[in-house]
Design a protein around this motif. Structure first.
Motif, PDB file in Angstrom:
ATOM      1  N   LYS A 114       0.805  -1.217   0.000  1.00  0.00           N
ATOM      2  CA  LYS A 114       0.000   0.000   0.000  1.00  0.00           C
ATOM      3  C   LYS A 114       0.844   1.275   0.000  1.00  0.00           C
ATOM      4  CE  LYS A 114      -3.718   2.260   2.586  1.00  0.00           C
ATOM      5  NZ  LYS A 114      -4.590   2.161   3.778  1.00  0.00           N
ATOM      6  N   VAL A 118       0.719   4.194  -2.998  1.00  0.00           N
ATOM      7  CA  VAL A 118       0.407   5.615  -2.793  1.00  0.00           C
ATOM      8  C   VAL A 118       1.480   6.494  -3.418  1.00  0.00           C
ATOM      9  CG1 VAL A 118       0.119   7.425  -1.062  1.00  0.00           C
ATOM     10  CG2 VAL A 118      -0.935   5.186  -0.694  1.00  0.00           C
ATOM     11  N   ARG A 122       1.048   9.146  -6.464  1.00  0.00           N
ATOM     12  CA  ARG A 122       1.257  10.545  -6.074  1.00  0.00           C
ATOM     13  C   ARG A 122       2.323  11.207  -6.949  1.00  0.00           C
ATOM     14  NH1 ARG A 122       2.174  10.831   0.041  1.00  0.00           N
ATOM     15  NH2 ARG A 122      -0.091  10.482   0.027  1.00  0.00           N
ATOM     16  N   ASP A 127      -3.088  10.296  -7.554  1.00  0.00           N
ATOM     17  CA  ASP A 127      -3.598   9.878  -6.242  1.00  0.00           C
ATOM     18  C   ASP A 127      -4.944  10.491  -5.903  1.00  0.00           C
ATOM     19  OD1 ASP A 127      -1.798  12.201  -6.226  1.00  0.00           O
ATOM     20  OD2 ASP A 127      -2.271  12.335  -4.093  1.00  0.00           O
ATOM     21  N   PHE A 132      -7.527   5.141  -1.427  1.00  0.00           N
ATOM     22  CA  PHE A 132      -6.556   4.103  -1.104  1.00  0.00           C
ATOM     23  C   PHE A 132      -7.030   3.191   0.022  1.00  0.00           C
ATOM     24  CE2 PHE A 132      -3.851   7.438  -2.997  1.00  0.00           C
ATOM     25  CZ  PHE A 132      -3.197   6.680  -3.963  1.00  0.00           C
TER      26      PHE A 132
END
Length: 231
Positions: A114, A118, A122, A127, A132
């Motif tokens: 995870k 991200v 990003r 994002d 998420f």
């Protein structure tokens, strides 16, 4: 709406390999000689195979230590992502187009852990289009088909939506993504931007196969068609 990450939305393979090499060195005290191929698999599976092909017998502590080391090594390289990686063509516009479909929740179903997922999104401004917290990730030691159910449960808890096979669509680039969707009985849009050919994606169970994400209207239309029972 479930999105795969690597070779579907972004390509950051160089940075990922460097982070794996650093994590392997930290955990084992040895240099990485061979990295197990991704092939649409979760990081947890890649880690175990990488240890094995490099002659390391894994114990119960190896996986959590490697995941922590991989997260730290990747975060240390996050400023390289936009230089040494790229967003896949059309990714941002495709995410925007799907976001405009009423009642849609966009999240991830990815083999990437995870924290790294991200950072990958990003780095390219992707994002903002996904939740998420609702997704399924590579540190969760489940097959991808089971991760579909995990993500569906999270969306139901967070949004109150009933997520079943008719209302869930996965977009991914690998035959393994298509197989996971078939086993989970959800819709699947294959994107031939990774290592699987259009024929392989069709054979694995994709309902629709697109060459890439550059036609955002076609992506959104395929999502609507599958979600409305058109597959």
């Amino acid at each position: 709406m479930l999105w795969n990450v690597d070779l579907t939305l972004v390509d950051v393979a160089i940075v990922t390999r460097d982070a794996y090499a650093e994590a392997f060195r930290q955990v084992t005290g040895r240099p990485l000689v061979k990295l197990a191929p991704a092939l649409g698999r979760p990081d947890s599976e890649i880690i175990f195979e990488t240890l094995a092909v490099n002659g390391v017998v894994p114990d119960d502590d190896h996986l959590p230590r490697f995941i922590d080391a991989l997260a730290a090594a990747f975060a240390a390289r996050r400023r390289r992502l936009d230089k040494d990686g790229r967003a896949m063509p059309g990714a941002k516009d495709a995410l925007k187009a799907v976001a405009r479909i009423d009642g849609t929740v966009q999240t991830l179903l990815t083999g990437t852990i995870k924290s790294n997922a991200v950072l990958k999104l990003r780095a390219f401004g992707l994002d903002k289009f996904v939740d998420f917290e609702a997704g399924g990730y590579g540190e969760e030691v489940y097959p991808k088909a089971t991760l579909v159910q995990v993500a569906q449960s999270r969306v139901k808890q967070m949004y109150g939506y009933t997520c079943d096979g008719g209302s869930t669509v996965l977009i991914g680039d690998s035959a393994r993504d298509a197989q996971a969707a078939r086993f989970a009985r959800i819709g699947m849009i294959g994107v031939a931007s990774g290592r699987s050919t259009p024929a392989e994606l069709h054979e694995a169970g994709a309902d629709v196969v697109l060459p890439d994400l550059t036609d955002a209207a076609a992506v959104a239309a395929a999502v609507r068609e599958i979600a409305s029972g058109g597959r």
